[in-house]
Design a protein around this motif. Structure first.
Motif, PDB file in Angstrom:
ATOM      1  N   SER A 102       0.857  -1.172   0.000  1.00 43.89           N
ATOM      2  CA  SER A 102       0.000   0.000   0.000  1.00 43.89           C
ATOM      3  C   SER A 102       0.901   1.232   0.000  1.00 43.89           C
ATOM      4  O   SER A 102       2.101   1.136   0.268  1.00 43.89           O
ATOM      5  CB  SER A 102      -0.890   0.010   1.239  1.00 43.89           C
ATOM      6  N   LEU A 121       1.011   3.620   2.069  1.00 49.67           N
ATOM      7  CA  LEU A 121       1.572   3.893   3.395  1.00 49.67           C
ATOM      8  C   LEU A 121       2.688   2.909   3.739  1.00 49.67           C
ATOM      9  O   LEU A 121       3.634   3.253   4.443  1.00 49.67           O
ATOM     10  CB  LEU A 121       0.472   3.850   4.458  1.00 49.67           C
ATOM     11  N   GLU A 122       2.561   1.691   3.241  1.00 54.63           N
ATOM     12  CA  GLU A 122       3.647   0.735   3.474  1.00 54.63           C
ATOM     13  C   GLU A 122       4.917   1.176   2.751  1.00 54.63           C
ATOM     14  O   GLU A 122       6.021   0.951   3.237  1.00 54.63           O
ATOM     15  CB  GLU A 122       3.217  -0.676   3.039  1.00 54.63           C
ATOM     16  N   HIS A 126      -2.235   8.151  10.115  1.00 57.81           N
ATOM     17  CA  HIS A 126      -2.782   6.899   9.592  1.00 57.81           C
ATOM     18  C   HIS A 126      -3.265   6.121  10.778  1.00 57.81           C
ATOM     19  O   HIS A 126      -2.787   6.318  11.893  1.00 57.81           O
ATOM     20  CB  HIS A 126      -1.699   6.104   8.864  1.00 57.81           C
ATOM     21  N   ARG A 135      -5.821   1.741   8.365  1.00 59.18           N
ATOM     22  CA  ARG A 135      -5.231   1.210   7.125  1.00 59.18           C
ATOM     23  C   ARG A 135      -6.196   0.292   6.384  1.00 59.18           C
ATOM     24  O   ARG A 135      -5.782  -0.638   5.703  1.00 59.18           O
ATOM     25  CB  ARG A 135      -3.906   0.503   7.397  1.00 59.18           C
ATOM     26  N   CYS A 190      -5.885   8.883   7.539  1.00 59.06           N
ATOM     27  CA  CYS A 190      -4.826   9.150   6.575  1.00 59.06           C
ATOM     28  C   CYS A 190      -5.307  10.088   5.487  1.00 59.06           C
ATOM     29  O   CYS A 190      -6.500  10.290   5.298  1.00 59.06           O
ATOM     30  CB  CYS A 190      -4.318   7.854   5.949  1.00 59.06           C
ATOM     31  N   HIS A 218      -5.544  11.939  -1.906  1.00 58.46           N
ATOM     32  CA  HIS A 218      -5.583  10.470  -1.802  1.00 58.46           C
ATOM     33  C   HIS A 218      -5.062   9.782  -3.075  1.00 58.46           C
ATOM     34  O   HIS A 218      -5.299   8.580  -3.257  1.00 58.46           O
ATOM     35  CB  HIS A 218      -6.995   9.953  -1.525  1.00 58.46           C
ATOM     36  N   THR A 260      -5.797   7.070   0.967  1.00 58.13           N
ATOM     37  CA  THR A 260      -4.359   6.888   0.755  1.00 58.13           C
ATOM     38  C   THR A 260      -3.909   5.496   1.190  1.00 58.13           C
ATOM     39  O   THR A 260      -3.113   4.852   0.519  1.00 58.13           O
ATOM     40  CB  THR A 260      -3.589   7.963   1.536  1.00 58.13           C
ATOM     41  N   CYS A 261      -4.464   5.004   2.315  1.00 60.46           N
ATOM     42  CA  CYS A 261      -4.010   3.704   2.827  1.00 60.46           C
ATOM     43  C   CYS A 261      -4.432   2.561   1.917  1.00 60.46           C
ATOM     44  O   CYS A 261      -3.852   1.482   1.964  1.00 60.46           O
ATOM     45  CB  CYS A 261      -4.517   3.473   4.245  1.00 60.46           C
ATOM     46  N   GLN A 262      -5.461   2.780   1.113  1.00 61.91           N
ATOM     47  CA  GLN A 262      -5.941   1.728   0.229  1.00 61.91           C
ATOM     48  C   GLN A 262      -5.387   1.859  -1.192  1.00 61.91           C
ATOM     49  O   GLN A 262      -5.645   1.021  -2.057  1.00 61.91           O
ATOM     50  CB  GLN A 262      -7.470   1.727   0.179  1.00 61.91           C
ATOM     51  N   LYS A 283      -3.376   0.742  13.582  1.00 65.85           N
ATOM     52  CA  LYS A 283      -1.963   0.801  13.945  1.00 65.85           C
ATOM     53  C   LYS A 283      -1.725   1.345  15.349  1.00 65.85           C
ATOM     54  O   LYS A 283      -0.752   0.999  15.988  1.00 65.85           O
ATOM     55  CB  LYS A 283      -1.187   1.643  12.930  1.00 65.85           C
TER      56      LYS A 283
END
Lengths: 243, 257, 643
Positions: free
Chosen positions: B40, B42-43, B64, B67, B74, B83, B91-93, C246
């Motif tokens: 993702s 964010l990752e 965030h 997620r 996020c 996004h 954004t996280c997706q 998280k």
């Protein structure tokens, strides 16, 4: 009694029980509402104005007759003109203040900005203030030319009250190529302004419905195109027809 | 049948760094490599931060939490789009398969007067809470409620209410609007509560107070460009803003408020 | 050897007929007069379903509420991610549901390891929750005539689950959040966002306040109150990969534990059967696919080991619908722990699918064929969309691939029937306490418990504490506040001073691997002993080698994370020790030594029918075990069979 006294402390509008009106006009949505209403009313004016001007295709006589018939109702014309001035100034004033307010709300700008609306490269709608400004400039020029008769370089008809004057003066305003280009561009930009503004006004008035909104959007575009073509066609064809 | 096998990307990131609300900020350039297309977004930032920590530099601060696209925490502007490029996506997706090897990605925080920057990509969205405080609720104390099925809500009304209530409060509407307008956010809550029977009692008061607070928080006005709708991860529809306008005018002109 | 306390722990439940116990307790609870309530301050930590509903309800009563959350807004608490629904014994479907049946299903679902009185109260209150939420405007799904709709969830043979698409938790949380915001604007609640609770202040044996760190400025603050209500959720992130958000952590609960609050049943962790499988080493969290999908989805693996054909190439008679095969009466709606272990069993035996062989199919083709794609889209559209975004596969065309993941933690701080911990004045609500789900939680029951605790239990019980103990006003000048503040500060400073070579993330992942490998879905003595040693070693390494960049005086997410991981490293050992001591299999706690011939849990009611509440004696020092015996009269012990 105590209620109204208390309200009077809040100024004239309070005394009249009109605080709610002040609140409406000073709110973001109230201002959009006024923008929308004034815009739509100005659209109405444009329709009548275009209809009258299309008589230029019919020649000098019909046009002059129409102009004189209109001006003979001078009381009505005065009221209508006053109304138009108020609508126009309100529309322009709010355009300026909301644009400044919106600019301040944004405050900082992205290094990179792209639209997410499918197919939109740069938001066409972000040009409302720009197109409106061009229209404003054009309207001022147009008033100087034909309402006030102040453009020195034009050969106005000697007697402004004469039967021949309206047609003659209109032709004079379109006599040189530069004027024609300016009038042509003015008409096109006006059409661009309307093509978004018309439908947008309905949204601002809260009139959005899955059954009608798509139609309103199409009508808005068509309206913009008709107004633009209508006025532009006069600029393009009429001077040649009656040289 | 299965998705394309994952690949690794090398990317150039230009990220807004700002130490605090009052400090000046600017874009800083970083290189990351070996970014799997299955990651993702964010990752990918996690990978960068691990890299920064290893080199003793402070990691990039970004908001965030869940997620999975629902908490609304996020949100960054990716190459000028709130996004990122996908519609209806937080954004996280957003996943890295959306990018190509060698891409340069510009990452900026939400920018708006009403959302001051806290640090790096984190902004303060508490203005949204204050708007809800102004009236985004039904005044019913615990224990007051009547039997649930005494309030009938037709299926289609519930569906409309639900699609407005789906707002996750992320602020992408504000971030993407050239006027930094919060109308989509406000309209989602106003529409949700105005469309169901439970919200009728405070219908006028709610919209007047929420709009007044929205204006006082320095959000801009709506110019119907539709950028908010296009950026909204919860796909909140522009018709809600029309309903907001309608509710506000009705309340202004006809209610006793 | 475990040190066991001499006197058994008392849950202080009322006696008499189970159906009237809560009424009786309400009759016995002392009240605080309306005009006196505003003289008392209640701290509520956390703003999820439990915390949000508690803060709003207490403020409505007139208490001064101080509400704290770690997120930037109360609306973002992780309750928001609950997808499927909330149970309530309304019996709107006329299918034989009742308060008693919900009570029985919940006790059975938790394998007779929950307190009967609590569960019965929960089932009773469930109906009021729906009323309250509807009145708030929560847009629950409706039938065409306007009445409320229901669907089925695991572990039940009635349809009692109320839902808002796949976003039930979001809508319920927003309802509680809005009720809270109403109180914030009325002045009843003072809201503190981006604040992390770092310690509990105990004065004269009573919980009287908390220490927090402002996550933006790094400032430490103390707050004084007459009661502290902890609603800080579960500890699933001890496993690193989980469906938790998280920031979910054990810190607040763990620091209360260190101040004397007992921690109960930490080994009862729930592994959810339907999550999107891990795709690589970069994975930072796992995403749940709601259990409600099993209403229409069928779980299967190929009948042949290592079958690599794509699913549409595998004919019907070569598919093993193993849940339907093993549990014919519940089928795909077998409870979570049972379904998870069944998936693990198939994958371990080599029948798993996907690149890693660590997933099973959840197939909607039958439902799509029977009901049409549009019906399935309306029910699960957002979940299907989410699945496609993450995996790049279209579940309308290809079966989903799923695998179990850590999802919920039934254990938590020990509380009595009033939800008060053994520390007077400290109340624990929602997932943070241990009380209602026993060894396994049924689907759609977490939302029910959080809201029951917050809306309908704490408003009654907190007043009793204030009225009975006649708590006296104090200020933060007391040395206890100063000490707690300094201890919180020094822990953060200590972390910053290590200045080692490995990041916090490294340690968290390492802990997660130990936990998943040895304290996960299946546990055994050898593995647990090994895990305890590994955790201890890792904890030592952490304090010698962690590297945190930046300072404590600004927003520093790396530092926040390090503080939480440090606590997980202490807590994880307790979790493993609890799992080691519970020498039986029940619910989410599966000891390989104790299974039936068919691989089901082999429970030991004679020796383990108790709540294991642990008393802290120092990090790395054996805790003292307090046993609260559990008796079952209205839902007598039975075999938990879903066949």
């Amino acid at each position: 009694m105590t209620d109204s006294t208390a309200q009077c402390k809040r100024g004239l509008l309070g005394c009249l029980g009109l605080n709610w009106f002040f609140r409406l006009l000073s709110s973001s949505i109230g201002q959009k509402f006024v923008m929308g209403v004034t815009g739509l009313l100005l659209c109405g004016f444009l329709v009548t104005h275009l209809a009258g001007n299309l008589l230029l295709f019919a020649g000098a006589k019909p046009f002059n007759e129409y102009a004189h018939a209109l001006h003979s109702q001078w009381e009505l014309v005065a009221v209508a003109e006053l109304g138009l001035v108020v609508l126009f100034l309100a529309h322009v004033y709010l355009a300026v203040t909301t644009t400044i307010g919106n600019y301040r709300a944004r405050r900082e700008f992205y290094v990179l900005k792209q639209s997410k609306v499918p197919g939109r490269i740069i938001g066409a709608n972000t040009w409302m203030f720009a197109s409106g400004s061009v229209v404003l400039g054009f309207v001022i020029l147009h008033l100087i030319d034909l309402r006030m008769g102040l453009r020195r370089s034009l050969h106005y008809f000697p007697d402004p009250e004469a039967f021949e004057a309206p047609f003659h003066n209109t032709m004079a305003a379109l006599s040189d190529p530069i004027s024609r280009v300016v009038y042509f561009v003015g008409a096109i930009i006006l059409g661009v302004h309307l093509s978004h503004g018309f439908a947008s006004a309905f949204q601002s008035l809260g009139l959005n419905h899955p059954k009608y909104t798509p139609l309103i959007k199409i009508i808005g575009k068509i309206f913009g195109v008709i107004i633009a073509i209508g006025f532009a066609s006069i600029v393009v064809f009429v001077p040649g027809m009656w040289r | 049948m299965n998705h394309a096998a994952s690949k690794n990307l090398n990317l150039t990131l230009k990220i807004w760094r700002q130490a605090g609300p009052k400090q000046a900020g600017g874009l800083k350039t970083y290189q990351v490599s070996g970014i799997s297309t299955d990651m993702s977004f964010l990752e990918m930032l996690d990978v960068l931060n691990e890299q920064l920590i290893a080199s003793g530099e402070e990691p990039v601060a970004f908001d965030h939490d869940c997620r999975e696209g629902i908490c609304g925490t996020c949100g960054v502007v990716i190459n000028g789009q709130a996004h990122g490029p996908d519609s209806g996506t937080t954004t996280c997706q957003l996943h890295m398969r959306r990018f190509k090897d060698g891409d340069t990605i510009v990452i900026e925080p939400w920018l708006a007067k009403a959302f001051p920057i806290v640090r790096d990509l984190i902004v303060d969205r508490s203005a949204f809470d204050r708007i809800i405080q102004a009236g985004g609720f039904v005044s019913v104390n615990t224990g007051n409620a009547p039997e649930a099925n005494t309030t009938l809500v037709p299926h289609h009304v519930q569906q409309d209410a639900m699609s407005a209530a789906a707002c996750i409060g992320c602020g992408a509407c504000v971030a993407s609007c050239k006027n930094a307008s919060a109308m989509l956010f406000v309209s989602a809550k106003v529409s949700h509560l105005a469309s169901i029977p439970q919200g009728q009692g405070e219908r006028s008061k709610r919209v007047l107070n929420m709009v007044a607070t929205m204006d006082a928080e320095h959000f801009g006005n709506c110019t119907n460009t539709g950028e908010c709708e296009a950026a909204c991860p919860a796909k909140i529809n522009l018709t809600n803003i029309a309903q907001l306008n309608r509710e506000y005018l009705k309340a202004s002109l006809f209610s006793k408020e | 050897m475990v040190t066991v306390a001499d006197t058994p722990l008392d849950g202080r439940c009322p006696d008499g007929n189970i159906a009237s116990r809560w009424d009786q307790r309400k009759r016995d609870l002392k009240l605080v007069a309306p005009n006196n309530k505003r003289k008392y301050t209640v701290i509520v930590v956390g703003t999820g379903l439990a915390g949000g509903s508690a803060a709003a309800s207490l403020a409505e009563l007139g208490y001064n509420v101080l509400s704290f959350c770690i997120q930037d807004s109360p609306r973002r608490a992780h309750s928001i991610a609950a997808q499927g629904g909330i149970n309530a014994a309304k019996n709107y479907q006329n299918d034989g549901d009742s308060v008693w049946r919900l009570f029985y299903d919940t006790v059975k679902g938790g394998e007779w390891r929950a307190r009967e009185s609590n569960v019965y109260r929960l089932a009773t209150l469930s109906t009021s929750i729906i009323d309250q939420c509807v009145a708030q405007g929560v847009p629950f799904a409706r039938e065409y005539g306007g009445t409320l709709a229901n669907r089925s969830f695991g572990g039940a043979q009635v349809s009692r689950t109320f839902y808002c698409g796949g976003q039930t938790g979001q809508q319920l949380l927003l309802g509680a959040y809005q009720a809270m915001m109403r109180q914030v604007s009325g002045g009843g609640i003072k809201l503190f966002t981006r604040r992390e609770m770092l310690d509990l202040v105990v004065v004269d044996g009573i919980a009287r306040g908390i220490v927090t760190r402002d996550l933006v400025t790094g400032k430490y603050e103390t707050f004084v109150s007459d009661a502290v209500v902890l609603c800080t959720g579960g500890y699933g992130n001890a496993y690193y990969l989980s469906t938790m958000a998280k920031t979910c952590n054990v810190t607040a609960a763990w620091r209360c534990h260190k101040r004397g609050a007992y921690f109960a049943n930490p080994c009862f962790t729930q592994i959810h059967p339907t999550c999107i499988p891990v795709s690589g080493d970069h994975q930072s969290k796992l995403t749940l696919m709601s259990e409600s999908l099993r209403n229409d989805g069928r779980v299967w693996v190929p009948k042949t080991k290592g079958d690599t054909r794509s699913p549409d190439q595998i004919p019907e008679d070569e598919r093993d619908y193993y849940l339907e095969r093993r549990y014919p009466s519940y089928g795909n709606l077998a409870p979570r722990d049972v379904s998870s272990r069944a998936a693990k069993e198939r994958c371990d035996a080599g029948f798993g699918v996907g690149q890693s062989g660590m997933s099973v199919y959840l197939d909607f083709s039958k439902a799509i064929k029977e009901d049409g794609e549009s019906v399935i889209r309306e029910k699960y559209g957002n979940l299907f969309h989410m699945y496609e975004r993450i995996t790049d596969e279209n579940p309308y065309k290809v079966p989903m691939r799923i695998y179990p993941a850590v999802h919920y933690t039934m254990g938590g701080l020990w509380v009595d029937y009033n939800l008060q911990s053994n520390l007077p004045g400290l109340y624990v609500l929602g997932e943070a306490n241990f009380s209602d789900h026993g060894a396994n939680r049924l689907g759609a029951s977490a939302l029910m418990q959080g809201l029951a605790d917050g809306y309908f239990v704490i408003p009654y019980t907190v007043g009793d504490h204030i009225a009975t103990r006649k708590v006296k006003p104090i200020t933060a000048d007391r040395p206890e506040f100063h000490d707690a503040l300094e201890s919180a500060k020094s822990r953060t400073t200590a972390i910053l001073n290590v200045n080692g070579t490995h990041s916090t993330e490294h340690f968290h992942r390492a802990l997660g691997k130990i936990m998943w490998d040895h304290v996960g879905m299946a546990r055994n003595e050898k593995g647990l002993l090994h895990a305890i040693e590994q955790i201890k070693t890792l904890r030592e390494q952490f304090w010698h080698d962690v590297k945190v960049v930046g300072s404590g005086e600004t927003l520093n997410q790396n530092l926040e994370h390090a503080g939480r991981v440090a606590d997980f490293l202490e807590f994880a050992e307790l979790l493993a020790r609890d799992a080691l001591h519970r020498d039986e299999s029940c619910g989410g706690h599966f000891r390989e030594e104790h299974q039936t011939d068919e691989g089901e849990c082999d429970r030991n009611d004679a020796d383990f029918s108790y709540v294991a509440a642990w008393q802290f004696k120092g990090v790395g020092t054996d805790s003292i075990l307090h046993k609260e015996p559990l008796t079952f009269v209205d839902a007598p012990f039975g075999v938990r069979s879903y066949k």
